[in-house]
Motif scaffolding. Structure first.
Motif, PDB file in Angstrom:
ATOM      1  N   VAL A 116      -2.287   3.488  11.240  1.00  0.00           N
ATOM      2  CA  VAL A 116      -2.337   3.034   9.844  1.00  0.00           C
ATOM      3  C   VAL A 116      -3.153   4.066   9.059  1.00  0.00           C
ATOM      4  O   VAL A 116      -4.301   4.348   9.445  1.00  0.00           O
ATOM      5  CB  VAL A 116      -3.015   1.650   9.728  1.00  0.00           C
ATOM      6  CG1 VAL A 116      -3.027   1.191   8.267  1.00  0.00           C
ATOM      7  CG2 VAL A 116      -2.313   0.611  10.599  1.00  0.00           C
ATOM      8  N   PRO A 117      -2.633   4.671   8.001  1.00  0.00           N
ATOM      9  CA  PRO A 117      -1.298   4.464   7.445  1.00  0.00           C
ATOM     10  C   PRO A 117      -0.238   5.220   8.253  1.00  0.00           C
ATOM     11  O   PRO A 117      -0.557   6.079   9.069  1.00  0.00           O
ATOM     12  CB  PRO A 117      -1.447   5.061   6.038  1.00  0.00           C
ATOM     13  CG  PRO A 117      -2.453   6.151   6.188  1.00  0.00           C
ATOM     14  CD  PRO A 117      -3.441   5.641   7.201  1.00  0.00           C
ATOM     15  N   GLN A 118       1.046   4.886   7.960  1.00  0.00           N
ATOM     16  CA  GLN A 118       2.136   5.564   8.638  1.00  0.00           C
ATOM     17  C   GLN A 118       2.554   6.783   7.820  1.00  0.00           C
ATOM     18  O   GLN A 118       2.619   6.729   6.597  1.00  0.00           O
ATOM     19  CB  GLN A 118       3.344   4.625   8.800  1.00  0.00           C
ATOM     20  CG  GLN A 118       3.062   3.416   9.685  1.00  0.00           C
ATOM     21  CD  GLN A 118       2.429   2.261   8.927  1.00  0.00           C
ATOM     22  OE1 GLN A 118       2.919   1.896   7.863  1.00  0.00           O
ATOM     23  NE2 GLN A 118       1.350   1.671   9.450  1.00  0.00           N
ATOM     24  N   THR A 154      -1.328  -1.857   0.427  1.00  0.00           N
ATOM     25  CA  THR A 154      -0.634  -2.929   1.149  1.00  0.00           C
ATOM     26  C   THR A 154      -1.182  -4.302   0.746  1.00  0.00           C
ATOM     27  O   THR A 154      -2.387  -4.436   0.480  1.00  0.00           O
ATOM     28  CB  THR A 154      -0.704  -2.718   2.685  1.00  0.00           C
ATOM     29  OG1 THR A 154       0.175  -3.639   3.319  1.00  0.00           O
ATOM     30  CG2 THR A 154      -2.103  -2.885   3.252  1.00  0.00           C
TER      31      THR A 154
END
Ligand code: NAP
Ligand code: G4F
Length: 352
Positions: A149-151, A262
């Protein structure tokens, strides 16, 4: 960069959310646009009717063709008939939960469909010598049970649904055609993107649609599944710009397109109900039917590469997106209310 006024594009999935925004963008740039649509027993062109039914304006440069992504011969014939400069492959069975009910069809349409189209493009390029640029609609769903995380573009894939598996196949098929056959083929790994044109069975639109109907007294409750899942939600209108930018680069490549924020489904409910001064807890109920056999718990994208190389950034914030969708669905529900009061029977939207 080629003059867009002399360019033509083929868009699969033209009747879908992204197809409609992309068609608007390409027509505004001067392209001639060919849309691939499948035959359905009811009209499916609602999202593009406002363009198509305006033949004196840019609608004169929009042409629609019937074909199905499972039909390789129709795809090949269409490529030769149209001779597009750019192909945007957006068509897919795109619903994650439904892919558990229809895994084989999803693999066929969403996975192998991309390969059939790549083959048609390669054959057209090889027989005519004309260059064609190709865009594959890859998905953050490929990250699934996320390894970091993050991608970002280098994050390993670990799909959690037949849809995710099919998208991984289509993604690697596209990369393979780029490396094997020198095709200008790029993949946009797009995180969730929404709009007032979002399909009504995806969670954001299901929520905003229900809010409109609750406010106008047409619905009492909203039944949802997992409220704890987190998604990186952007605006579809911003994301189609990134697709176009990818095909304007000298070299093809793959890009994460995301907002870098997110929110949980619960947070989306809070914000959306809050927009009309309601508390989501008074209306939302949990229905286990909407849980999935395997869930993607958190998606959060890192769009640094897109910003650096494409100069792309999202313009619409989370709060602006929520407001845009709630406001549009309040208007839609007001029209439904008028019809209901006049004695018309309005069938409530079904969830998924
Ligand atoms: P969408 O609204 O569900 O549109 C999908 C389109 O594909 C529709 O035009 C649909 O036609 C068409 N289609 C489905 N099966 C077909 C078949 N067998 N033959 C021909 N056409 C077929 O999806 P979207 O949100 O616009 O997404 C566009 C693409 O991006 C999809 O590939 C999706 O998987 C991918 N994607 C979406 C997101 C997102 O958050 N929206 C994120 C990442 C990737 P009908 O209108 O007849 O159903
Ligand atoms: O809105 P969703 O159905 O989108 P999902 O599964 O993230 O897939 C969408 O985004 C992908 C990109 O990552 C695309 F590739 C794909 O084509 C599609 O556009 O669900 C979002 C979340 C999930 O965790 C789901 O379990 O919302 C949760 N959820 C909770 N209740 C629900 C519901 N989802 C739906 N559709 N319906 C519910 O009642």
């Amino acid at each position: 960069m080629a003059d867009p006024a002399n360019q033509s594009a083929l868009v699969t999935g033209v009747t879908g959310q992204d197809g409609s925004y992309l068609v608007e963008l390409l027509l505004a740039k001067g392209y001639t646009v060919h849309g691939l649509m499948r035959r359905t027993s009811t009209f499916s062109t609602e999202r593009i009717d406002h363009i198509y039914q305006d033949p004196h304006e840019s609608g004169a440069r929009l042409f629609l063709h019937f074909a199905d992504l499972t039909d390789a011969s129709a795809l090949s014939r269409l490529l030769h008939e149209i001779g597009p400069d750019e192909v945007y492959h957006l068509g897919a069975q795109s619903h994650v939960r439904v892919s558990f009910d229809q895994p084989i069809y999803t693999a066929d349409a969403t996975g192998v469909g991309a390969l059939k189209l790549l083959e048609a493009v390669r054959d057209y390029r090889d027989t005519t010598g004309k260059t064609v640029r190709f865009y594959q609609a890859s998905s953050s769903e490929m990250f699934g049970k996320v390894h970091e995380v993050p991608q970002r573009e280098t994050t390993p894939f670990h799909p959690r649904s037949p849809y995710g598996v099919a998208k991984v196949f289509a993604h690697w098929a596209t990369v393979n055609y780029r490396e094997s056959y020198d095709l200008h083929a790029s993949c946009g790994i797009l995180f969730n993107h929404e709009s007032p044109r979002r399909g009504e069975t995806f969670v954001t639109r299901k929520i905003t649609r229900a809010i409109g109907r609750i406010k106008h007294g047409l619905q009492d409750k909203l039944y949802l599944g997992n409220l704890d899942a987190k998604r990186d939600w952007g605006f579809a209108g911003d994301y189609v710009e990134a697709m176009w930018l990818m095909l304007q680069q000298d070299e093809p490549d793959d890009y994460v397109i995301a907002t870098a924020e997110t929110y949980s489904v619960r947070a989306f409910c809070e914000a959306a109900f809050g927009r009309v001064e309601l508390d989501y807890k008074d209306f939302v109920e949990i229905d286990p039917r909407y849980f999935r056999p395997a869930e993607v718990d958190i998606l959060l994208g890192d769009p640094t590469k897109a910003k650096t190389k494409l100069g792309w950034e999202p313009k619409v914030s989370f709060d602006e997106l929520v407001a845009m969708m709630v406001d549009a669905d309040l208007e839609l529900a007001a029209r439904e209310k008028t019809l209901t009061d006049a004695g018309h029977v309005i069938v409530p939207p079904m969830g998924e």
